[in-house]
Enzyme design. Structure first.
Site, mmCIF file in Angstrom:
data_model
loop_
_atom_site.group_PDB
_atom_site.id
_atom_site.type_symbol
_atom_site.label_atom_id
_atom_site.label_comp_id
_atom_site.label_asym_id
_atom_site.label_seq_id
_atom_site.Cartn_x
_atom_site.Cartn_y
_atom_site.Cartn_z
ATOM 1 N N GLY A 326 0.741 -1.159 -0.082
ATOM 2 C CA GLY A 326 -0.037 -0.051 -0.117
ATOM 3 C C GLY A 326 0.872 1.310 -0.064
ATOM 4 O O GLY A 326 1.952 1.332 -0.725
ATOM 5 N N SER A 327 0.457 2.191 0.599
ATOM 6 C CA SER A 327 0.976 3.351 0.721
ATOM 7 C C SER A 327 2.414 3.583 1.425
ATOM 8 O O SER A 327 3.222 4.457 1.363
ATOM 9 C CB SER A 327 0.137 4.534 1.073
ATOM 10 O OG SER A 327 -0.784 4.674 0.313
ATOM 11 N N THR A 328 2.816 2.697 2.304
ATOM 12 C CA THR A 328 4.001 2.250 2.974
ATOM 13 C C THR A 328 5.247 2.458 1.797
ATOM 14 O O THR A 328 6.346 2.781 2.264
ATOM 15 C CB THR A 328 4.128 1.191 3.796
ATOM 16 O OG1 THR A 328 3.870 0.163 3.216
ATOM 17 C CG2 THR A 328 3.093 1.285 4.786
ATOM 18 N N PHE A 329 4.725 1.987 0.443
ATOM 19 C CA PHE A 329 5.704 2.248 -0.507
ATOM 20 C C PHE A 329 6.231 3.444 -0.825
ATOM 21 O O PHE A 329 7.411 3.595 -1.632
ATOM 22 C CB PHE A 329 5.147 1.200 -1.821
ATOM 23 C CG PHE A 329 5.842 0.522 -2.581
ATOM 24 C CD1 PHE A 329 6.666 -0.358 -2.356
ATOM 25 C CD2 PHE A 329 5.850 1.083 -3.981
ATOM 26 C CE1 PHE A 329 7.702 -0.862 -3.175
ATOM 27 C CE2 PHE A 329 6.606 0.557 -4.965
ATOM 28 C CZ PHE A 329 7.475 -0.438 -4.627
ATOM 29 N N LYS A 330 5.240 4.484 -0.742
ATOM 30 C CA LYS A 330 5.734 5.599 -1.291
ATOM 31 C C LYS A 330 6.823 6.360 -0.771
ATOM 32 O O LYS A 330 7.629 7.007 -1.579
ATOM 33 C CB LYS A 330 4.570 6.605 -1.073
ATOM 34 C CG LYS A 330 3.339 6.143 -1.801
ATOM 35 C CD LYS A 330 2.035 6.849 -1.460
ATOM 36 C CE LYS A 330 0.710 6.617 -2.065
ATOM 37 N NZ LYS A 330 -0.410 7.218 -1.640
#
Length: 636
Positions: A326-330
């Site tokens: 999810g957005s922890t990848f950003k």
């Protein structure tokens, strides 16, 4: 007519025959003498050994298994002595009658008989075999009163493995169980079979398995003189065993306990790492199980309950579960963009709330968009459109190469289980990966549109919590990466020497400090003014983090509504963090399966864990969910 004989001819004939007979006799004696020399002189050592083997039996003495303690000396696995009722088959006569008579004195269950029969097939006639383990003092006293009735039956003290904290840290510690054919093959391949004579148990999972040959120790032997019937007469010599080496862990047992409590009845995982050493401070997978159930052979009912439970407590989600980040990848995407020169910190985009590529529209979760978005804002407010565009500009292979350098999509090599067989690799998508993954040519082609969703941590992306924790720790440590490990050092029981594990980093990414500072500053902003602000409100320390939400199933254009979605289909909640921001002591990744938004259920767990580790603050049970975070965190 008279018949005359020739005396001289008769004498010559007699002498010839006598000579032949003498030669035959000499040859016979020569053969006997040769055989005697062969047996008594040339083969003397061989037959002496055979004779001694018939007269002397070597009975193995199993060593004391090594102790496992946490970083503060709290015992996590040790051994204790208990009484067992044992039968020596060569001295007991009719075994069935003996066991039936014993059952009138001591409680002997069908499972005890079944185990005894299995052990009997594997044992030698002169070895004693347990029919009942862990006798109470009352049972010992009761048998003593009837001892005279049972020749070849006696009470002995044996060592048993125990896990004092029960289910706490069970996925990290693992458990021991009875040796199977597969275990024997592994031991033989490792050329350790001689050291396992008489051993009934072996490490099956976790640290118990990974460090099996360290924990086991060296088997001792007792030379016992036996008679022709296999009965022991007297002890001749004893070589004592050497206890296994002890393990001192990086794990903090209290932190582990608090973390498991923080999850409550929720499924998920948390891995906390010291970014400066790679030492694992807590490794949680919930639900968990009690490893004590396996020590003396798990019952069929308990095994069925664990194996068929819908929550799968035997699965170590920390290293086996692969999930979209999810957005922890950003933050990792943003760092890659800086390092590859695809973006500058101040370079901004105009976000209308969507990104169109070909005939497909990729939408941001915030209707109407975020307006003008630079890199800081893209992380703090989790702008999807920014990363749709970035992924398209970078291309899948650039993304894959950089994420691989952070350890994503690769086994970390954590010291759990047998080699790396227990750890999932996850999925780091690339053109080459897709060619290997699919068989049909039309499926092997990578389409540019597939790269877009990769940028926000969806699509083919799938990583384990320990990989996310390692990547977070690497950013917190300015690009210096350590292998995650649970054992701080091994203690040699012979010398007391401490052997340190993983004292050096495995990789230095040589990141530009200015680029790392941009990402770290934005991750601090997440917990001050962004999607993690509610969870870290009032914290007396500065923490960096990033919330994330991963789809469990495709919405196919529909809007996600948690309240009307079945729990097992709700999004997974994620959160990565490290603290204190200026000098990180702990870095972690949290996953709550079907937990909804990251700020709602994962971030509060992280706050509770960091509060205890940095401040010693004891929580009062499970971390509460924050329903308001659903509305406060629309960018997720």
């Amino acid at each position: 007519m008279s018949h005359f004989t020739n005396p001289e001819a008769d004498v010559d004939r007699f002498r010839f025959r006598l000579g032949i007979a003498a030669i035959c006799v000499l040859l016979a004696f020569g053969l006997l003498l040769g055989r005697f020399v062969w047996l008594q002189i040339i083969q003397h050592d061989f037959y002496q050994t055979r004779a001694e083997d018939n007269r002397i039996a070597l009975i193995p003495i199993v060593p004391n298994r090594g102790v496992i303690t946490d970083r503060n000396g709290v015992v996590l696995a040790h051994n204790y002595s208990a009484f067992t009722l044992e039968i020596t088959p060569s001295q007991a006569g009719d075994l069935e009658a003996t066991i039936d008579a014993l059952a009138e004195v001591i409680d002997i269950q069908p499972k005890d008989r079944k185990r005894f029969k299995r052990l009997l097939d594997e044992a030698k006639n002169f070895e004693s075999i347990p029919i009942r383990t862990r006798l109470t003092d009352g049972e010992v006293a009761k048998f003593a009163a009837h001892r005279y009735r049972f020749p070849g039956v006696e009470v002995k003290a044996r060592l048993f493995r125990q896990y004092p904290l029960g289910a706490i840290a069970s996925h990290a510690i693992g458990y021991i169980g009875r040796i199977t054919e597969r275990d024997l093959k592994w031991i033989e391949e490792s050329e350790k079979q001689a050291n396992y004579k008489g051993t009934d148990h072996v490490g099956k999972t976790g640290l118990e398995q990974h460090y099996e040959f360290e924990l086991h120790g060296e088997t001792g032997y007792e030379e016992v003189e036996i008679d022709a019937g296999g009965r022991a007469l007297r002890s001749l010599k004893r070589i004592p065993p050497v206890s296994g080496n002890n393990l001192a862990l990086t794990l903090d047992a209290k932190l582990q306990e608090i973390t498991e409590q923080a999850f409550g009845d929720r499924k998920g995982s948390l891995v906390a790492i010291d970014p400066q050493t790679g030492g694992i401070l807590a490794l949680v997978s919930t639900p968990t199980y009690d490893p004590n159930l396996f020590v003396d052979g798990i019952t069929p009912d308990n095994w069925k309950e664990l194996n068929e439970h819908p929550s799968k407590p035997m699965v170590n989600r920390a290293i086996n579960g692969a999930y979209p980040p999810g957005s922890t990848f950003k933050p990792f995407m943003a760092l890659a963009a800086l390092e590859l020169g695809k973006r500058t910190p101040n370079q901004a985009i105009s976000d209308p709330g969507y990104f169109t590529f070909g005939n497909h529209t990729f939408r941001d979760d915030k209707k109407g968009g975020h307006g003008s978005v630079d890199m800081y804002k893209s992380i703090v407010h989790s702008c999807d459109t920014y990363y749709y565009m970035l992924a398209n500009d970078m291309g899948i292979d650039n993304i894959s190469k950089f994420m691989g350098s952070l350890g994503l999509g690769q086994r970390t090599g954590v010291d759990l289980g047998k080699d790396d067989s227990g750890e999932s690799k996850g999925v780091l998508p690339s053109q080459e990966w897709k060619k290997q993954r699919f068989k049909k040519p039309e499926q092997q082609k990578w389409y540019a549109g597939e790269t877009i969703s990769i940028g926000i941590g969806q699509g083919y992306n799938a990583y384990t919590p320990i990989q996310l924790a390692q990547a977070t720790a690497t950013v917190a440590n300015n690009g210096v990466m350590f292998r995650p490990h649970l054992v701080r050092y091994l203690i040699d029981t012979k010398t007391g020497e401490k052997r340190q594990v993983e004292p050096k980093p495995i990789r230095d990414l040589q990141l530009k400090q200015s680029n790392v500072d941009v990402i770290r500053r934005a991750m601090v902003g997440v917990n001050k003014e962004g999607t993690g602000a509610r969870a870290f409100a009032g914290a007396p320390y500065e923490a960096a983090g990033k919330t994330g939400t991963a789809q469990v199933f495709s919405l196919k254009g529909a809007q996600y509504k948690e309240g009307s979605t079945k729990k097992e289909l709700r999004d997974h909640a994620l959160f990565i963090a490290y603290a204190p921001a200026d000098n990180p002591k702990i870095a972690l990744a949290v996953l709550v399966e079907n937990g909804g938004f990251g700020a709602q259920s994962a971030a509060p767990i992280a706050r509770m864990v960091i509060d205890y580790y940095l401040l010693g603050k004891l929580p009062g049970g499970a971390a509460p969910e924050d329903p308001a975070a659903i509305e406060e965190d629309p960018e997720e």
